[in-house]
Design a protein around this motif. Structure first.
Motif, PDB file in Angstrom:
ATOM      1  N   ARG A  18       0.839  -1.195   0.000  1.00  0.00           N
ATOM      2  CA  ARG A  18       0.000   0.000   0.000  1.00  0.00           C
ATOM      3  C   ARG A  18       0.878   1.249   0.000  1.00  0.00           C
ATOM      4  N   CYS A  19       1.918   1.239   0.800  1.00  0.00           N
ATOM      5  CA  CYS A  19       2.850   2.370   0.849  1.00  0.00           C
ATOM      6  C   CYS A  19       3.512   2.581  -0.509  1.00  0.00           C
ATOM      7  N   LYS A  20       3.886   1.493  -1.155  1.00  0.00           N
ATOM      8  CA  LYS A  20       4.513   1.604  -2.471  1.00  0.00           C
ATOM      9  C   LYS A  20       3.538   2.202  -3.468  1.00  0.00           C
ATOM     10  N   ASP A  21       2.257   1.831  -3.380  1.00  0.00           N
ATOM     11  CA  ASP A  21       1.243   2.424  -4.262  1.00  0.00           C
ATOM     12  C   ASP A  21       1.137   3.931  -4.048  1.00  0.00           C
ATOM     13  N   VAL A  22       1.164   4.353  -2.798  1.00  0.00           N
ATOM     14  CA  VAL A  22       1.114   5.792  -2.488  1.00  0.00           C
ATOM     15  C   VAL A  22       2.360   6.482  -3.040  1.00  0.00           C
ATOM     16  N   PHE A  23       3.515   5.839  -2.881  1.00  0.00           N
ATOM     17  CA  PHE A  23       4.762   6.386  -3.405  1.00  0.00           C
ATOM     18  C   PHE A  23       4.703   6.487  -4.928  1.00  0.00           C
TER      19      PHE A  23
ATOM     20  N   ASP B 201      16.035  11.413 -16.624  1.00  0.00           N
ATOM     21  CA  ASP B 201      17.007  10.436 -16.109  1.00  0.00           C
ATOM     22  C   ASP B 201      17.252  10.574 -14.617  1.00  0.00           C
ATOM     23  N   LYS B 202      17.258  11.800 -14.116  1.00  0.00           N
ATOM     24  CA  LYS B 202      17.507  12.005 -12.680  1.00  0.00           C
ATOM     25  C   LYS B 202      16.331  11.498 -11.840  1.00  0.00           C
ATOM     26  N   ILE B 203      15.118  11.700 -12.320  1.00  0.00           N
ATOM     27  CA  ILE B 203      13.936  11.205 -11.605  1.00  0.00           C
ATOM     28  C   ILE B 203      13.930   9.675 -11.641  1.00  0.00           C
ATOM     29  N   SER B 204      14.182   9.112 -12.796  1.00  0.00           N
ATOM     30  CA  SER B 204      14.213   7.654 -12.941  1.00  0.00           C
ATOM     31  C   SER B 204      15.289   7.031 -12.050  1.00  0.00           C
ATOM     32  N   LEU B 205      16.468   7.630 -12.045  1.00  0.00           N
ATOM     33  CA  LEU B 205      17.555   7.140 -11.202  1.00  0.00           C
ATOM     34  C   LEU B 205      17.155   7.172  -9.732  1.00  0.00           C
ATOM     35  N   LYS B 206      16.565   8.265  -9.300  1.00  0.00           N
ATOM     36  CA  LYS B 206      16.168   8.405  -7.899  1.00  0.00           C
ATOM     37  C   LYS B 206      15.055   7.421  -7.549  1.00  0.00           C
ATOM     38  N   TYR B 207      14.141   7.202  -8.466  1.00  0.00           N
ATOM     39  CA  TYR B 207      13.050   6.254  -8.240  1.00  0.00           C
ATOM     40  C   TYR B 207      13.604   4.847  -7.979  1.00  0.00           C
TER      41      TYR B 207
ATOM     42  N   HIS C 237      16.691   3.983  -7.251  1.00  0.00           N
ATOM     43  CA  HIS C 237      17.537   4.037  -6.059  1.00  0.00           C
ATOM     44  C   HIS C 237      16.680   3.855  -4.808  1.00  0.00           C
ATOM     45  N   THR C 238      15.576   4.559  -4.759  1.00  0.00           N
ATOM     46  CA  THR C 238      14.699   4.515  -3.589  1.00  0.00           C
ATOM     47  C   THR C 238      14.154   3.109  -3.358  1.00  0.00           C
ATOM     48  N   LEU C 239      13.736   2.439  -4.421  1.00  0.00           N
ATOM     49  CA  LEU C 239      13.224   1.070  -4.270  1.00  0.00           C
ATOM     50  C   LEU C 239      14.311   0.122  -3.772  1.00  0.00           C
ATOM     51  N   ARG C 240      15.540   0.300  -4.269  1.00  0.00           N
ATOM     52  CA  ARG C 240      16.655  -0.536  -3.796  1.00  0.00           C
ATOM     53  C   ARG C 240      16.949  -0.269  -2.312  1.00  0.00           C
ATOM     54  N   VAL C 241      16.950   0.987  -1.919  1.00  0.00           N
ATOM     55  CA  VAL C 241      17.209   1.325  -0.512  1.00  0.00           C
ATOM     56  C   VAL C 241      16.137   0.710   0.380  1.00  0.00           C
ATOM     57  N   ALA C 242      14.889   0.779  -0.036  1.00  0.00           N
ATOM     58  CA  ALA C 242      13.804   0.180   0.755  1.00  0.00           C
ATOM     59  C   ALA C 242      14.044  -1.325   0.925  1.00  0.00           C
ATOM     60  N   ASP C 243      14.445  -1.991  -0.144  1.00  0.00           N
ATOM     61  CA  ASP C 243      14.730  -3.429  -0.049  1.00  0.00           C
ATOM     62  C   ASP C 243      15.923  -3.704   0.867  1.00  0.00           C
ATOM     63  N   PHE C 244      16.970  -2.887   0.767  1.00  0.00           N
ATOM     64  CA  PHE C 244      18.130  -3.059   1.658  1.00  0.00           C
ATOM     65  C   PHE C 244      17.740  -2.832   3.119  1.00  0.00           C
TER      66      PHE C 244
ATOM     67  N   LEU D 104       9.672   1.205   5.016  1.00  0.00           N
ATOM     68  CA  LEU D 104       9.008   2.477   4.723  1.00  0.00           C
ATOM     69  C   LEU D 104       9.992   3.636   4.841  1.00  0.00           C
ATOM     70  N   THR D 105      10.866   3.572   5.832  1.00  0.00           N
ATOM     71  CA  THR D 105      11.894   4.604   5.991  1.00  0.00           C
ATOM     72  C   THR D 105      12.776   4.670   4.745  1.00  0.00           C
ATOM     73  N   GLY D 106      13.141   3.514   4.228  1.00  0.00           N
ATOM     74  CA  GLY D 106      13.918   3.484   2.989  1.00  0.00           C
ATOM     75  C   GLY D 106      13.157   4.089   1.828  1.00  0.00           C
ATOM     76  N   LEU D 107      11.863   3.816   1.771  1.00  0.00           N
ATOM     77  CA  LEU D 107      11.039   4.344   0.690  1.00  0.00           C
ATOM     78  C   LEU D 107      10.945   5.866   0.737  1.00  0.00           C
ATOM     79  N   LEU D 108      10.949   6.428   1.932  1.00  0.00           N
ATOM     80  CA  LEU D 108      10.754   7.876   2.079  1.00  0.00           C
ATOM     81  C   LEU D 108      12.045   8.661   2.282  1.00  0.00           C
ATOM     82  N   HIS D 109      13.178   7.980   2.365  1.00  0.00           N
ATOM     83  CA  HIS D 109      14.421   8.637   2.774  1.00  0.00           C
ATOM     84  C   HIS D 109      14.852   9.773   1.846  1.00  0.00           C
ATOM     85  N   ASP D 110      14.526   9.705   0.585  1.00  0.00           N
ATOM     86  CA  ASP D 110      14.964  10.720  -0.386  1.00  0.00           C
ATOM     87  C   ASP D 110      13.798  11.410  -1.074  1.00  0.00           C
ATOM     88  N   ILE D 111      12.649  11.443  -0.440  1.00  0.00           N
ATOM     89  CA  ILE D 111      11.451  11.971  -1.096  1.00  0.00           C
ATOM     90  C   ILE D 111      11.634  13.430  -1.532  1.00  0.00           C
TER      91      ILE D 111
END
Length: 106
Positions: A6-11, A23-29, A31-38, A58-65
């Protein structure tokens, strides 16, 4: 309990406000998913509770919002020539209690 899907859907809805072809938005997107998994893997390795693992992910998902808006406005990740992305992220999560979109009422 925080439900990550649900959080990922909101993200995903949040990221839809930005140019995913940039490219910068795609890279950050991605990156954020990888950080959440880590964050999830680290929390699991520490034998944390399911709730704490969900919070870590969730913290990983929001860390670079704040980076998404930073790129949109300034076309850079460089805080020194633009804005402190962490503070910008805080403002985004604070505005209209946006953070509550990631937390279910219980």
């Amino acid at each position: 309990m925080i439900k990550y899907e649900r959080c990922k859907d909101v993200f995903e809805q949040f990221v839809d406000n930005y140019d995913r072809d940039n490219d910068k938005i795609s890279l950050k997107y991605f990156h954020t998913l990888r950080v959440a998994d880590f964050c999830e893997k680290i929390a699991e390795s520490l034998n944390l509770s399911k709730e704490d693992i969900a919070i870590a992910k969730l913290t990983g998902l929001l860390h670079d919002i704040g980076r998404f808006e930073q790129v949109k406005i300034y076309d850079t990740y460089n805080d020194l020539v633009s804005v402190d992305h962490a503070f910008l992220g805080f403002k985004i999560l604070e505005k209209n209690d946006y953070i509550n979109n990631y937390i279910e009422d219980e």
